[in-house]
Motif scaffolding. Sequence first.
Motif, mmCIF file in Angstrom:
data_model
loop_
_atom_site.group_PDB
_atom_site.id
_atom_site.type_symbol
_atom_site.label_atom_id
_atom_site.label_comp_id
_atom_site.label_asym_id
_atom_site.label_seq_id
_atom_site.Cartn_x
_atom_site.Cartn_y
_atom_site.Cartn_z
ATOM 1 N N TRP A 62 0.866 -1.138 -0.001
ATOM 2 C CA TRP A 62 -0.045 -0.070 -0.072
ATOM 3 C C TRP A 62 1.024 1.332 0.196
ATOM 4 O O TRP A 62 0.819 2.188 -0.809
ATOM 5 C CB TRP A 62 -0.832 0.065 1.442
ATOM 6 C CG TRP A 62 -1.388 1.288 1.450
ATOM 7 C CD1 TRP A 62 -2.489 2.103 0.738
ATOM 8 C CD2 TRP A 62 -1.152 2.363 2.490
ATOM 9 N NE1 TRP A 62 -2.638 3.217 1.295
ATOM 10 C CE2 TRP A 62 -1.840 3.447 2.496
ATOM 11 C CE3 TRP A 62 -0.384 2.138 3.605
ATOM 12 C CZ2 TRP A 62 -1.996 4.386 3.308
ATOM 13 C CZ3 TRP A 62 -0.262 3.188 4.716
ATOM 14 C CH2 TRP A 62 -0.952 4.345 4.434
ATOM 15 N N LEU A 63 1.834 1.218 0.781
ATOM 16 C CA LEU A 63 2.924 2.415 1.026
ATOM 17 C C LEU A 63 3.631 2.495 -0.383
ATOM 18 O O LEU A 63 3.662 3.640 -0.660
ATOM 19 C CB LEU A 63 3.841 2.195 1.936
ATOM 20 C CG LEU A 63 3.227 2.289 3.578
ATOM 21 C CD1 LEU A 63 4.419 2.000 4.447
ATOM 22 C CD2 LEU A 63 2.914 3.693 3.759
ATOM 23 N N ALA A 64 3.758 1.593 -1.265
ATOM 24 C CA ALA A 64 4.478 1.733 -2.386
ATOM 25 C C ALA A 64 3.556 2.161 -3.344
ATOM 26 O O ALA A 64 3.917 2.885 -4.263
ATOM 27 C CB ALA A 64 5.043 0.440 -2.653
ATOM 28 N N SER A 65 2.084 1.961 -3.520
ATOM 29 C CA SER A 65 1.228 2.019 -4.514
ATOM 30 C C SER A 65 0.731 3.524 -4.728
ATOM 31 O O SER A 65 0.155 3.905 -5.836
ATOM 32 C CB SER A 65 -0.120 1.112 -4.171
ATOM 33 O OG SER A 65 -0.816 1.886 -2.990
ATOM 34 N N GLY A 66 0.841 4.253 -3.436
ATOM 35 C CA GLY A 66 0.325 5.579 -3.801
ATOM 36 C C GLY A 66 -1.133 5.916 -3.712
ATOM 37 O O GLY A 66 -1.658 6.821 -3.764
ATOM 38 N N LEU A 67 -1.811 4.759 -3.274
ATOM 39 C CA LEU A 67 -3.403 4.735 -3.115
ATOM 40 C C LEU A 67 -3.714 5.086 -1.843
ATOM 41 O O LEU A 67 -2.939 5.067 -1.005
ATOM 42 C CB LEU A 67 -3.945 3.302 -3.521
ATOM 43 C CG LEU A 67 -3.741 2.578 -4.980
ATOM 44 C CD1 LEU A 67 -4.075 1.146 -4.885
ATOM 45 C CD2 LEU A 67 -4.340 3.372 -5.915
ATOM 46 N N THR A 68 -4.926 5.706 -1.655
ATOM 47 C CA THR A 68 -5.629 5.730 -0.356
ATOM 48 C C THR A 68 -5.766 4.397 0.290
ATOM 49 O O THR A 68 -5.953 3.340 -0.447
ATOM 50 C CB THR A 68 -6.957 6.607 -0.273
ATOM 51 O OG1 THR A 68 -7.906 5.696 -1.081
ATOM 52 C CG2 THR A 68 -6.840 8.002 -1.067
ATOM 53 N N GLN A 69 -5.911 4.409 1.675
ATOM 54 C CA GLN A 69 -5.907 2.991 2.322
ATOM 55 C C GLN A 69 -7.193 2.354 1.839
ATOM 56 O O GLN A 69 -7.486 1.350 1.534
ATOM 57 C CB GLN A 69 -6.106 3.159 3.957
ATOM 58 C CG GLN A 69 -4.906 3.474 4.515
ATOM 59 C CD GLN A 69 -4.851 3.456 6.135
ATOM 60 O OE1 GLN A 69 -5.880 2.825 6.526
ATOM 61 N NE2 GLN A 69 -4.067 4.169 6.735
ATOM 62 N N SER A 70 -8.476 3.206 1.425
ATOM 63 C CA SER A 70 -9.626 2.992 1.202
ATOM 64 C C SER A 70 -9.608 2.125 -0.146
ATOM 65 O O SER A 70 -10.232 1.017 -0.480
ATOM 66 C CB SER A 70 -10.610 3.969 1.254
ATOM 67 O OG SER A 70 -11.988 3.579 0.828
ATOM 68 N N LYS A 71 -8.850 2.854 -1.319
ATOM 69 C CA LYS A 71 -8.796 2.220 -2.536
ATOM 70 C C LYS A 71 -7.991 1.104 -2.670
ATOM 71 O O LYS A 71 -8.575 0.013 -3.239
ATOM 72 C CB LYS A 71 -8.013 3.124 -3.378
ATOM 73 C CG LYS A 71 -9.094 4.438 -3.778
ATOM 74 C CD LYS A 71 -10.176 4.361 -4.789
ATOM 75 C CE LYS A 71 -10.874 5.477 -4.894
ATOM 76 N NZ LYS A 71 -12.020 5.110 -5.802
ATOM 77 N N TYR A 72 -6.819 0.978 -1.761
ATOM 78 C CA TYR A 72 -5.865 -0.361 -1.591
ATOM 79 C C TYR A 72 -7.031 -1.304 -1.231
ATOM 80 O O TYR A 72 -6.877 -2.502 -1.847
ATOM 81 C CB TYR A 72 -4.952 -0.127 -0.732
ATOM 82 C CG TYR A 72 -3.855 -1.115 -0.746
ATOM 83 C CD1 TYR A 72 -2.985 -1.531 -1.656
ATOM 84 C CD2 TYR A 72 -4.141 -2.020 0.196
ATOM 85 C CE1 TYR A 72 -2.474 -2.565 -1.713
ATOM 86 C CE2 TYR A 72 -3.347 -3.262 0.467
ATOM 87 C CZ TYR A 72 -2.690 -3.605 -0.743
ATOM 88 O OH TYR A 72 -1.634 -4.564 -0.651
ATOM 89 N N CYS A 73 -7.721 -1.100 0.001
ATOM 90 C CA CYS A 73 -8.362 -2.035 0.553
ATOM 91 C C CYS A 73 -9.343 -2.780 -0.597
ATOM 92 O O CYS A 73 -9.856 -3.936 -0.580
ATOM 93 C CB CYS A 73 -9.133 -1.726 1.841
ATOM 94 S SG CYS A 73 -8.078 -1.518 3.154
ATOM 95 N N GLU A 74 -10.060 -1.902 -1.086
ATOM 96 C CA GLU A 74 -10.972 -2.176 -2.277
ATOM 97 C C GLU A 74 -10.348 -3.207 -3.391
ATOM 98 O O GLU A 74 -11.069 -4.160 -3.664
ATOM 99 C CB GLU A 74 -11.563 -0.942 -3.036
ATOM 100 C CG GLU A 74 -12.624 -0.440 -2.211
ATOM 101 C CD GLU A 74 -13.239 0.966 -2.923
ATOM 102 O OE1 GLU A 74 -13.313 0.789 -4.401
ATOM 103 O OE2 GLU A 74 -13.437 1.937 -2.557
ATOM 104 N N SER A 75 -9.265 -2.774 -3.747
ATOM 105 C CA SER A 75 -8.744 -3.463 -4.566
ATOM 106 C C SER A 75 -8.055 -5.003 -4.485
ATOM 107 O O SER A 75 -8.028 -5.686 -5.312
ATOM 108 C CB SER A 75 -7.432 -2.685 -5.328
ATOM 109 O OG SER A 75 -6.298 -2.750 -4.402
ATOM 110 N N VAL A 76 -7.741 -5.094 -2.793
ATOM 111 C CA VAL A 76 -7.291 -6.443 -2.478
ATOM 112 C C VAL A 76 -8.367 -7.334 -1.769
ATOM 113 O O VAL A 76 -8.038 -8.384 -1.275
ATOM 114 C CB VAL A 76 -6.024 -6.219 -1.654
ATOM 115 C CG1 VAL A 76 -4.833 -5.672 -2.628
ATOM 116 C CG2 VAL A 76 -6.209 -5.594 -0.451
ATOM 117 N N GLY A 77 -9.539 -6.655 -1.290
ATOM 118 C CA GLY A 77 -10.649 -7.348 -0.702
ATOM 119 C C GLY A 77 -10.195 -7.126 0.977
ATOM 120 O O GLY A 77 -10.694 -8.358 1.569
#
Length: 53
Positions: free
Chosen positions: A14-29
């Motif tokens: 997540w830290l490397a992705s640049g996404l928000t926590q919310s967006k990252y969580c959506e993408s990985v479930g």
Amino acid sequence: MSKQEIMYSHVEDWLASGLTQSKYCESVGIKLATFSYWVVKFKGETEQEGSSN
């Protein structure tokens, strides 16, 4: 792999992705509340390691 290792790997991704926590969580479930708990735990541990050196 332990639950901690898996979640810490997600936090690093997540830290490397640049996404928000919310967006990252959506993408990985992952539930946002669960992920947020592990982010706090991860940051607490990495701060302790930095101060002990």
